[in-house]
Every structure is written in C-alpha cells, then in structure tokens.
Design an enzyme around this catalytic site. Sequence first.
Site, PDB file in Angstrom:
ATOM      1  N   ASP A 139       0.872  -1.185   0.110  1.00 15.11           N
ATOM      2  CA  ASP A 139      -0.118   0.050  -0.123  1.00 15.11           C
ATOM      3  C   ASP A 139       0.907   1.171  -0.171  1.00 15.11           C
ATOM      4  OD1 ASP A 139      -1.674   2.222   1.704  1.00 15.11           O
ATOM      5  OD2 ASP A 139      -3.109   1.132   0.582  1.00 15.11           O
ATOM      6  N   ASN A 147      -1.843  12.972  -5.509  1.00 16.58           N
ATOM      7  CA  ASN A 147      -2.784  13.357  -6.445  1.00 16.58           C
ATOM      8  C   ASN A 147      -3.119  14.827  -6.344  1.00 16.58           C
ATOM      9  OD1 ASN A 147      -3.099  11.029  -8.102  1.00 16.58           O
ATOM     10  ND2 ASN A 147      -4.456  10.211  -6.523  1.00 16.58           N
ATOM     11  N   ASP A 156      -1.258   9.144 -12.150  1.00 16.00           N
ATOM     12  CA  ASP A 156      -1.363   7.894 -12.887  1.00 16.00           C
ATOM     13  C   ASP A 156      -0.045   7.533 -13.591  1.00 16.00           C
ATOM     14  OD1 ASP A 156      -3.982   7.753 -12.713  1.00 16.00           O
ATOM     15  OD2 ASP A 156      -4.302   8.671 -14.361  1.00 16.00           O
ATOM     16  N   ASP A 182      -4.246   2.324  -5.075  1.00 17.06           N
ATOM     17  CA  ASP A 182      -2.737   2.647  -4.674  1.00 17.06           C
ATOM     18  C   ASP A 182      -2.291   1.274  -4.007  1.00 17.06           C
ATOM     19  OD1 ASP A 182      -4.130   2.982  -2.367  1.00 17.06           O
ATOM     20  OD2 ASP A 182      -3.005   4.850  -1.859  1.00 17.06           O
TER      21      ASP A 182
END
Length: 259
Positions: A139, A147, A156, A182
């Site tokens: 993770d 972001n 991305d 993610d």
Amino acid sequence: MIHNLKRQLKADKLFITACDGANNRIIKAFNHLEPAMQEQPDDPDAVTMELTADKPRLSVPIVTADNHTYGTIHIVHTEPFEPTEEQLMQLQSMAAFIAYAIDLENTAVTDSLTGLYNRRYLHKLFDNGEAPSGVMFIDLNDFKWINDQFGHETGDKLLIQISNRLRSHLRKSDRIIRYGGDEFLICFPQLAEESGIRTVKEKIERSFQDPFLTDDVPVFITASIGVSSNQGVYVSLRQLIANADQAMYAAKQHYKNSL
C-alpha cells in the site's frame, strides 16, 4: 474447423503451442487417429521431440493485438504437403480467432492503466483453488497527497512507474495484481524457503528509496508492505491475502506513528 482442416491436409498432427520464455509450451495436441483433442498430452516430452523433429511442417504464428506472439499453430506430417490458398487462409483465420480470444481474456483480467492483472484475475485464482507459497500486500503511503499536490495525471504516471519497478524485482512466474487504486498484491507460486519472500520484500523496500520521475520531476514515495507465507502448512489464498493485509495494516500504523 481444426478437425476439418487437419483432415483436408491429411496431416498426422496439429499442435497449438504457447511461448513460455525461450521454449514453446504445448497447450493442445490433435492426433489424426483421435477425434478428440488432448489439452495436456500424456507425454509432453515425446510430443515436444516430435514437434522439433525434422518432419514436413507448416507453422502459423498467433499474434495478439499488441503484436505479442502468444504462440504458434503447427501442422506436422510424415510426408511433404502443400496447403492450398484456401487451407492456408483457414489456418490464418484460426490463428486470428485464437489471438482475438486471448485479447478478450486479457482485457477482462488486466488493469487498463498499468497493464498489471486486476482483481478479476484474482477471482480466477480463487476459482482454481490456488494456494501460492507466499503473498505480499503493498500500500503506497500518502498517495492521495501526490494526487492533490500534482494532479491525477501525475498520479497515474507515478502508478505506471511503480508498477514497472515492482515488475523488475519479480520473476516471470510471480503474479502482480493492482488490487486497488494505490494497492498492489503479489502472489509467489513457489519460494524455496520462508525467508524468500522476506528477501523480495527488502529489495522492494530499498527500491522505493530512489525517486520516481514524472515529467522529469523527481517524486519520492514510500510503501507499507505486509507478507504472509504458506511454508510448512496449507493455507488458502484468501487467508494468505487476509494475513498479508493485516501485516500491511500494522506496517501502515507504524509509518503513521513515526511521522
């Protein structure tokens, strides 16, 4: 179509092979004397020897939409033969149909952004009753901040780079899945010993010490990783994932407490 074509060509054998590294793995074999196909030949080594023997053969590649050669259709006979234009077109149509089916299956189980397997593929593993030697749950830490700070397009691009870096530390037999936005899951079919998955974990942790470049801008990010092992006792894939998820959660809490 296959049996009609084999009969028209008067061929002894028809093989469909899949590329497996430097080798061609035989996935289907059709014998002239047997109406049914063999999904897994009883003696694959003998079939391989026959396929590589110096016999008249016609081969047509199976090429997927991304120009990847998945495998080959081989027609083998003891005597020289010359297919007609119509028969050759039938072979090519068969190869195209197989490639189309492969493309459809890959699309269904592949993540469109990273090219990794998706969670649908994981359900296939569940259905097959697979229990790999080990599982790793990854993770990314503070990916939402990436972001928010740089935008989703940069996020991305970062996910693609992370996927590629993870691939570089894995064997071809290891299966890496984009589990969530993610989150990544890695299944290790075979590990020589329990310490094997720990060694891979350490390599991946070290790999996150180097920055990722998005539009020539270095971006640093870390990951919380949990692992579980199936060494010595049978544990289902679902339980392995649950154990790795729990270990990852503990690593995530340790990361947050250290800030």
